[in-house]
Write an enzyme that holds these catalytic residues in place. Structure first.
Site, mmCIF file in Angstrom:
data_model
loop_
_atom_site.group_PDB
_atom_site.id
_atom_site.type_symbol
_atom_site.label_atom_id
_atom_site.label_comp_id
_atom_site.label_asym_id
_atom_site.label_seq_id
_atom_site.Cartn_x
_atom_site.Cartn_y
_atom_site.Cartn_z
ATOM 1 N N ASP A 197 2.984 -3.110 -3.530
ATOM 2 C CA ASP A 197 2.598 -4.411 -2.990
ATOM 3 C C ASP A 197 3.689 -4.956 -2.077
ATOM 4 O O ASP A 197 4.338 -4.199 -1.358
ATOM 5 C CB ASP A 197 2.329 -5.363 -4.163
ATOM 6 C CG ASP A 197 1.239 -6.381 -3.875
ATOM 7 O OD1 ASP A 197 1.497 -7.285 -3.065
ATOM 8 O OD2 ASP A 197 0.151 -6.277 -4.449
ATOM 9 N N HIS A 204 2.900 -12.326 -3.299
ATOM 10 C CA HIS A 204 1.692 -11.634 -3.745
ATOM 11 C C HIS A 204 1.965 -10.618 -4.857
ATOM 12 O O HIS A 204 1.287 -10.594 -5.894
ATOM 13 C CB HIS A 204 1.045 -10.958 -2.543
ATOM 14 C CG HIS A 204 -0.300 -10.375 -2.791
ATOM 15 N ND1 HIS A 204 -0.476 -9.090 -3.254
ATOM 16 C CD2 HIS A 204 -1.531 -10.898 -2.639
ATOM 17 C CE1 HIS A 204 -1.767 -8.838 -3.367
ATOM 18 N NE2 HIS A 204 -2.425 -9.923 -2.998
ATOM 19 N N SER A 250 -7.530 -8.974 -4.802
ATOM 20 C CA SER A 250 -6.143 -8.713 -5.202
ATOM 21 C C SER A 250 -5.869 -9.191 -6.611
ATOM 22 O O SER A 250 -5.056 -8.621 -7.335
ATOM 23 C CB SER A 250 -5.176 -9.434 -4.255
ATOM 24 O OG SER A 250 -4.935 -8.707 -3.098
#
Length: 803
Positions: A182, A226, A531
């Site tokens: 990620d 994220h 996600s």
């Protein structure tokens, strides 16, 4: 001919990548030398540097092993070095990047675009892939949650899929390693520090062993959070408790500032994670390319073959079919769609005391029911706050009032956050165009939405002295778990597979984020997107592997699919398989299942309407995990076309304890009796009071895929021509190009038409002549219309300027 846009709604359009294509067919006509294949959009006419991924004919270590061949690192390196040396000889500007050998055989190379054709005849080169852009699959920036505002009520998603039941049964992910591929991970976060050892993973952006998130102030782009949010959903153990709170984490930073990266680092991250001993990997990233054979998808397939459970997000391009993107298109990886948890629906009526009726009023979102109901029966002053930016609230007194905000520029959640920060107790957001707006769970203040007409009328009513608003809020109904509109749908082109495989919560998910403040490390935020759904499944896989350490990847995937719960929309209609996959995962059911059916879904492929009855044979395997003999029965049904589709299989099958058995079945299709399109069905396997559903699908004639999925081009300053490409997955009988103004609201004229286009990428050069004349100076967009088998789709490119 001129076509008119009846309804130009942004979310229904295909986003074209800003690349152009090189078509191998045109070069193949010029030489008899076998050529490597180009997979993707690559501009071979430009002298600008670009990066491509070179796949070698020599097989990777994992691929060779699974094909029963002996492959060594030394041999593979020698073959790779030989190809690299030839590349350096044939291309003056080339620079070798990442090299791959374990699950993908090849390397990345930077060179001028117009040198790429030189790669195609180099011995040992199998294929060339574009270094496509990947980004995080989150639909907005979400909103921060202060530590003192933390509430267990925010953490419904892990219990909803049964994580707490698995914990009570003794399974917390201990001993299982999950790789988070990620934007990096804040391994110093108090809720995550326990999950990391001395070795944290790897940073492929800065090429070091510190896979930390991009901090504020990085000159290369925005900070990121994220990967930390994803990691928290997997294995946080603090104020936030992830699905597998005792799992071990490894972080791989493949997406840099702003949350974007490319194939080069994503493939490197997958390879490194496998070599580092990950048991599960999560990739909450993607692009819009619906194709199973991109380098990333190939890497994931071989990672699964090597025993690593690969979990990917399915994408956020829904709600239309065929919107799944790579790597969610991977044949083997578990692709995950996003759901919204059960919620209460409230109706809303508002009045300003004028004669104006606001019939479009609906509840957009709220953080708590108590805050929403606090508006009921009350009257408040409202203040127009423009777009709802922080600066829009400067010099406005909205304390204890309602902020009236117009849609645009900023995410809905950010508008509500700004209103709350300014002291507002609620917000009304009205549309800036005709059409509907989405419901947005978790708004910082209770928010009502209005149509454009009603919002403008409310704003203008202030001039006549109507500056107060009264609310009537009532409970309407309870809605169960539903698929998020943004969640991408299948099927996958070429393989015609059903995607997603399963679904999991992905709306308004609260998890960890970095603060980059040592004295205030507890950062939390609510985000939404596929996600957020994927790490629920990655965490579930960790629990399953702890409980069943001898299970392979197929068993883990099948357990999640076989035991998933069907999902229904707000009106009680069962979602199609291409929307929900096998359904919403239930962890403890997957752990405790006594029957595994592999594979978890089937595609029978494409049947041609040639007037003959066509038979296809397939099989699945039933694994009886219990200590007693079990008897299984089967029922196969298709939602439509049953008069021309017949499936034959065993009536009953007895499987001995702890044994597996293959079940053969055939499907007979008289395609001449069926309309072109796809036909979904379900195989129901029953054993006693237990039943297991296996999604299936078949296609008749030309599948109902988009006839065109991308259009990209650039103006060549040397020639003044527009050079570009369009991707037509199944070819086209006619490909027509037309010119519109930059806003796509006015037709300008016809550019050119071509016919009988082969499948793949269509390259073109256009001299800017239109209807026999020259295109006048201005800003324009090109729109391509592709027609095949009676179906037409369009795609549009970026704005180009004629001087």
């Amino acid at each position: 001919m001129k076509r008119t846009f009846q309804s130009f709604v942004i979310y229904t359009l295909v986003l074209a990548l800003a690349l152009t294509s090189f078509g191998t067919a045109s070069l193949a006509n010029q030489t008899n030398t076998p050529l490597a294949e180009i997979m993707g959009e690559i501009d071979t006419k430009s002298s600008a540097p670009t990066t491509v991924i070179v796949e070698l004919e020599e097989e990777s270590i994992v691929e060779a092993k699974h094909k029963g061949k002996n492959q060594t690192k030394q041999n593979l390196k020698a073959k790779r070095d030989q190809v690299k040396n030839n590349v350096l000889k044939e291309t003056a500007s080339s620079k070798i990047g990442q090299e791959y050998e374990y699950i993908f055989s090849g390397f990345a190379v930077e060179l001028k675009g117009n040198e790429i054709p030189n790669l195609l005849t180099i011995p040992g080169v199998k294929a060339i892939y574009p270094d496509v852009k990947y980004k995080t699959t989150t639909i907005d920036e979400g909103f921060m949650i202060e530590e003192d505002a933390y509430s267990p009520a925010m953490l419904d998603s892990a219990p909803h899929i049964g994580s707490n039941d698995a914990w009570d049964a003794g399974f917390t992910g201990e001993g299982v390693t999950v790789a988070v591929i990620d934007t990096g991970v804040d391994y110093t976060h108090p809720d995550l520090a326990h999950a990391f050892g001395d070795y944290k993973g790897w940073d492929f952006v800065d090429n070091n062993d510190d896979p930390q998130e991009t901090p504020p102030g990085d000159p290369r782009g925005r900070q990121t959070n994220h990967g930390t949010h994803v990691a928290g959903t997997v294995a946080a153990n603090g104020l936030i408790k992830g699905v597998a709170p005792d799992a071990t984490l490894l972080g791989y930073r493949v997406l840099g500032p702003g949350g974007s990266g490319t194939t080069e680092n994503v493939v490197a991250g997958i390879e490194r994670a496998v070599q580092d001993g990950a048991d599960v990997m999560n990739l909450s990233l993607g692009n819009s390319l619906n194709n199973p054979d991109w380098a990333t998808s190939i890497a994931l397939d071989w990672a699964m073959a090597e025993g690593v459970v690969a979990v990917t997000s399915n994408g956020n391009s829904g709600p239309n079919n065929w919107t799944v993107g790579s790597p969610g298109t991977s044949r083997e990886a578990i692709s995950v769609g996003a759901t919204r948890l059960p919620y209460e629906v409230y109706s809303a009526d508002i009045s300003t005391g004028s004669d104006q009726e606001f019939d479009s009023a609906k509840v957009m979102g709220f953080s708590t029911v108590e805050e929403l109901l606090a508006l009921d029966g009350e009257e408040f002053e409202f203040v127009y706050a423009g777009l709802g930016a922080p600066s829009d609230f400067n010099n406005l007194d909205v304390d204890g009032k309602i902020a009236l905000i117009v849609r645009g520029e900023y995410p809905f959640v950010e508008k509500a956050e700004n209103a709350k920060a300014a002291g507002a107790v609620g917000a009304i957001i009205f549309n800036n165009v005709d059409g509907a707006m989405p419901e947005v769970p978790g708004m910082a203040v209770p928010t009502i939405m209005l149509s454009n007409a009603d919002g403008v009328a409310m704003r203008e009513g202030v001039k006549d002295g109507f500056n107060t608003v009264s609310f009537s809020i009532e409970f309407d109904k309870m809605v169960g778990e539903t698929v998020a509109d943004f969640s991408s749908r299948g099927p996958v082109m070429d393989t015609w597979m059903i995607k997603p495989d399963v679904s999991a919560p992905g709306v308004n998910i609260t998890s960890t984020v970095p603060t980059h403040q040592a004295d205030n490390p507890h950062g939390y935020a609510a985000l939404q997107g596929t996600s957020m759904a994927a790490p629920h499944v990655a965490g579930a896989a960790a629990l399953i592997l702890e409980a069943n350490p001898n299970w392979g990847v197929d068993a883990v995937k099948a357990s999640l699919m076989n035991t998933a719960e069907n999902l229904y929309d707000a009106n009680g209609n069962l979602y199609p398989h291409n929307t929900q996959g096998a359904g919403s995962i239930r962890v403890l059911d997957a752990i405790e299942t006594k029957t595994l059916i592999t594979p978890g879904s089937h595609s029978f492929g494409v049947f041609d309407a040639d007037g003959e009855l066509t038979t296809e044979r397939q099989h699945f395997t039933i694994n009886n995990l219990s200590n007693e003999r079990k008897s299984y029965s089967f029922d196969v049904s298709f939602e439509k076309g049953s008069e021309a589709i017949k499936v034959n299989t065993s009536n009953n099958l007895r499987v001995q304890p702890n044994r597996s058995q293959k079940v053969n079945f055939t499907v007979e299709v008289d395609a001449s009796k069926l309309a072109p399109g796809y036909y979904p069905g379900t195989i129901v396997v029953s054993e006693g009071s237990n039943s297991y559903e296996v999604p299936t699908i078949l296609f008749v004639q030309e599948p109902d895929y988009p006839r065109i999925t991308s259009l990209a081009y650039n103006l060549n300053p040397a020639t003044g021509n527009l050079v570009g490409s369009a991707y037509v997955p199944g070819g086209a009988e006619e490909l027509e190009f037309e010119v519109y103004n930059e806003n796509l609201t006015a037709f300008i004229g016809h550019a050119f038409t071509d016919t009988n286009i082969g499948a793949g990428y269509y390259d073109f050069t256009w001299d800017l002549t239109i209807d026999g004349g020259t295109l006048a100076p201005g800003k324009y967009r090109l729109v391509a219309w592709s027609t095949k088998a009676g179906k037409t789709n369009y795609s549009f490119g970026d704005v180009f300027t004629v001087e």
